[in-house]
Design an enzyme around this catalytic site. Structure first.
Site, PDB file in Angstrom:
ATOM      1  N   ASP A   1       0.864  -1.164   0.000  1.00  0.00           N
ATOM      2  CA  ASP A   1       0.000   0.000   0.000  1.00  0.00           C
ATOM      3  C   ASP A   1       0.913   1.231   0.000  1.00  0.00           C
ATOM      4  O   ASP A   1       2.125   1.132   0.197  1.00  0.00           O
ATOM      5  CB  ASP A   1      -0.939  -0.026   1.220  1.00  0.00           C
ATOM      6  CG  ASP A   1      -2.192   0.795   0.950  1.00  0.00           C
ATOM      7  OD1 ASP A   1      -3.251   0.504   1.528  1.00  0.00           O
ATOM      8  OD2 ASP A   1      -2.107   1.743   0.135  1.00  0.00           O
TER       9      ASP A   1
HETATM   10  C1  GLC Z   1      -4.283   4.219  -0.437  1.00  0.00           C
HETATM   11  C2  GLC Z   1      -5.198   3.079  -0.086  1.00  0.00           C
HETATM   12  C3  GLC Z   1      -5.252   1.991  -1.120  1.00  0.00           C
HETATM   13  C4  GLC Z   1      -5.051   2.576  -2.507  1.00  0.00           C
HETATM   14  C5  GLC Z   1      -3.638   3.126  -2.545  1.00  0.00           C
HETATM   15  C6  GLC Z   1      -3.274   3.693  -3.933  1.00  0.00           C
HETATM   16  O1  GLC Z   1      -3.615   4.706   0.668  1.00  0.00           O
HETATM   17  O2  GLC Z   1      -5.002   2.454   1.166  1.00  0.00           O
HETATM   18  O3  GLC Z   1      -6.512   1.334  -0.985  1.00  0.00           O
HETATM   19  O4  GLC Z   1      -5.220   1.585  -3.494  1.00  0.00           O
HETATM   20  O5  GLC Z   1      -3.425   4.128  -1.551  1.00  0.00           O
HETATM   21  O6  GLC Z   1      -3.958   4.850  -4.204  1.00  0.00           O
END
Ligand code: GLC
Length: 727
Positions: free
Chosen positions: A288
């Site tokens: 993440d």
């Molecule tokens: C965010 C979220 C995740 C998302 C990622 C990319 O912090 O937790 O669900 O896909 O960043 O944007």
């Protein structure tokens, strides 16, 4: 085909330098650069904490440019981008990677295509209330059609975190509290995004997230710690991911949270023992955003270098945004802390999904013509409306609904007029101007409706309330949450309506007006006062592009509502976490003081899992259940006892009455949504594999035990017929 891909991977791997291998593990974003001496992130921080004004920020942005790190692409140091879209822009970057880098390894462009792309579908928590796998798959398919036309080959969806606490803002992004339903949702979405042939230009890689138990964050507070037994992990939070992997999901994103003290991003137990060894997952893991670096903040590692080592050796393949891998992997290999085999494994996983996506053979899978034709395709609106209609849940109706067209109707509430409020959380590509607001939709059905906001700058506007109440028989009050009140980093400690909206409702009710509440929200809300004092409550969530037209069709009876809740609505936030599939306890709530309940509020929820009213009524009879061979066979009759046709979601729950570990009082094991004409009766049949009735015993062995089972059938987790049957 698979062997061919594996051979191509090995052939390529053998040519790659250490730097090129490390480059394949790095996902970059677009940097915003310009006439400001700080980083864009710092500029955002300065705006957030007021060190610069919005006006100053706007001026900076007017002089800003996008930096796509072309030289890094050319050097093979970037494998993927998050947040780039547009056929021309993507193809320009792809051309650098494919035609100007030494080995021509294509870029993988990812984005958060959660519930639609340019056409916005209902937020997942809403869409899950359709109880319709075909519809879930179709909206994912169209999302992939639109996203891929923009050069996106990978979505960071479906989000399949089971959630039992509505204080958590990200409950809006998932499919609710039940592992069985969330698993069905997961499979449908993976199939919709990836299709039968992933290499087709209009298909995109799916990403099951967030692995795992993110929805169990303590206190419903986002990013908070999670702690549970392995039994609970494998019975409640892992099943949707197991189902997604079985459905062929190609990528998985570990969650921000620690699980039992270990950040998911560096958990060998989760990423290797469970995913790779038990589930046989052979796709790619993406962190993440910044999560690798956050292992330092968790206190699980000393520094970024250790974070890179711990996550890579746990099996986390690609680094989203922290650049820990880019900065430290080379020295980790040179020092021997990280083996070249571990690095090669991660690179293979990345290359494998790029080959499977067909990027090596067809890196330019879209163009401006396809983008233009796809994005403006109005036929997707009909699907947006169909999913919106089926996501609406009728929570209360004293008979006032459906409204008659000849009624004098007033509409109040600031959410009602705002098109952009229809899109909800995580609709990053939505075209809000193209959405139908609730007022617009109602006026499309009845143009003499009078609308007044009645709330301005947090205050009630009495003369607007006077005006709309004096000229209307019925008031439609559109209240709930703005779209930034749910989604990521949007936990709420109080899940009732915002005070000013409650004041508006009380003001109107006090005038003796009939009130229909239309909710726009991203989580279950605590609505005990509303349930007692208004005439009807329509749960309309954030339904996206066709929201206004769908709400209007339900209000005026052009569509008979059939949605069923997939997350429990409490009376009061004090009941949270709250969910239907709970154990009995030795003292289930009862008349005696000495039972499991509260002194100051009911134990039952306001609206339970699986609940949703219709404009007609359904009666259940003749429930039968038998074990035959390895299956539990269930049949039940459902009759439409009202005077209009309607769809009903018949739900089948099972309880293992006595087991070596206490089991929930009921668990959803099957459902079917059927259209039943007025006066018609249907007999539904369900076959449930006994394999689905097991649980993990003390020794973590999955067991299906002989003995007594209770089988329930009905249109909600609380109004049920039941029979007992012996296995
Ligand atoms: C965010 C979220 C995740 C998302 C990622 C990319 O912090 O937790 O669900 O896909 O960043 O944007």
């Amino acid at each position: 085909m698979e062997n061919k891909i594996e051979n191509r991977i090995e052939e390529l791997l053998n040519k790659m330098t250490l730097d090129e291998k490390i480059g394949q593990l790095h996902q970059s974003g677009v940097s915003i650069v310009g006439a400001f001496e700080v980083s864009f992130e710092e500029l955002i921080n300065m705006l957030t904490d007021g060190r610069i004004t919005p006006k100053e920020f706007e001026e900076y942005m007017n002089n800003a440019e996008e930096d796509f790190h072309e030289d890094d692409i050319r050097a093979g140091h970037i494998s993927s981008f998050n947040g780039v879209h547009g056929a021309e822009k993507v193809n320009r970057l792809q051309k650098i990677a494919v035609e100007e880098s030494r080995l021509g390894i294509p870029l993988l462009i990812g984005a958060d295509i959660i519930h639609g792309c340019k056409t916005t579908f209902p937020i997942p928590l809403a869409e899950s209330c359709c109880f319709d796998e075909k519809l879930w798959e179709k909206t994912a398919e169209i999302s992939a059609e639109e996203a891929s036309s923009l050069g996106i080959a990978w979505t960071f969806a479906p989000m399949i975190d089971v959630a039992r606490d509505p204080r958590w803002g990200r409950i809006s992004e998932g499919a609710g509290e039940d592992p069985y339903l969330v698993s069905k949702f997961a499979v449908a979405k993976v199939k919709g995004f990836q299709g039968e042939d992933l290499s087709k230009p209009n298909k995109i890689l799916a990403c099951a997230k967030h692995f795992v138990a993110y929805g169990a964050c303590e206190g419903g507070r986002d990013y908070n710690t999670t702690d549970m037994s392995k039994q609970k992990l494998h019975e409640v939070y892992l099943p949707p991911f197991k189902a997604a992997v079985k459905a062929g999901c190609q990528t998985i994103m570990p969650a921000f949270n620690d699980l039992n003290g270990v950040p998911c991003s560096m958990s060998k137990y989760l990423l290797k023992d469970v995913l790779r060894n038990e589930y046989k997952f052979d796709g790619m893991l993406i962190s993440d955003a910044n999560a690798i670096q956050e292992c330092v903040i968790h206190g699980a590692v000393e520094n970024r270098k250790e974070a890179a080592l711990s996550c890579l050796s746990a099996g986390l393949d690609m680094d989203m945004g922290s650049n820990c891998y880019g900065e430290h992997t080379k020295e980790l290999i040179e020092s021997g802390d990280l083996s070249i085999d571990e690095l090669n494994t991660a690179v293979r996983n990345v290359l494998r999904v790029k080959f499977r996506k067909g990027l090596f053979d067809n890196p330019y899978f879209t163009n401006s013509k396809r983008e233009k034709e796809t994005i403006s395709n109005v036929k997707f609106r009909s699907l947006a409306k169909e999913s919106a209609l089926n996501s609406i849940v009728l929570l209360k109706n004293d008979g006032i609904l459906p409204l008659k067209k000849e009624m004098k109707i007033g509409v109040v509430g600031n959410l009602a007029i705002d098109k952009w409020e229809t899109i909800g959380a995580w609709a990053i590509m939505a075209d809000g101007d193209n959405c139908i607001s609730v007022v617009e939709g109602i006026k499309n059905s009845k143009n003499d409706v009078l609308y007044e906001k009645c709330i301005e700058d947090g205050k009630l506007i009495e003369d607007q309330i006077d005006k709309v109440c004096s000229s209307s028989d019925v008031i439609i009050a559109v209240v709930g949450e703005s779209r930034d009140m749910s989604g990521e980093a949007s936990s709420r400690g109080d899940i009732s309506l915002p005070e000013i909206q409650q004041a508006l409702l009380k003001n109107i009710v006090k005038r003796g007006k009939k009130v229909v509440v239309v909710l726009m929200n991203g989580r279950p809300l605590a609505l005990s006062w509303e349930d007692k004092n208004v005439n009807a409550i329509v749960e309309a969530w954030h339904l996206g592009t066709e929201m206004g037209n769908a709400v209007s069709d339900v209000l005026f009876g052009d569509f008979n509502p059939c949605g069923k809740l997939t997350a429990t609505f409490p009376y009061n936030v004090g009941q949270c976490p709250i969910y239907y599939n709970h154990p009995s306890t030795g003292r289930p709530a009862g008349k005696s003081k000495f039972t499991s309940k509260y002194l100051d509020m009911p134990i039952k929820p306001l609206y339970p899992f699986g609940y949703g009213l219709s404009y007609t009524t359904f009666q259940y009879s003749d429930l039968r259940a038998d074990f035959n061979n390895q299956n539990l066979e269930v049949s039940v009759k459902v009759k439409n006892t009202g005077d209009i046709d309607g769809s009903e979601v018949t739900q089948i729950y099972v309880q293992d009455v006595v087991a070596s570990r206490v089991r929930p009082v009921k668990e959803l094991k099957a459902y079917e949504k059927v259209l039943i004409k007025s006066g018609e009766e249907k007999e539904l049949h369900f076959v449930i594999s006994c394999d689905d009735l097991g649980y993990y015993n003390e020794e973590m062995k999955y067991v299906i035990e002989k003995g007594l089972y209770r089988v329930f059938a009905g249109g909600s987790s609380e109004e049920l017929l039941q029979v007992e049957v012996e296995l």
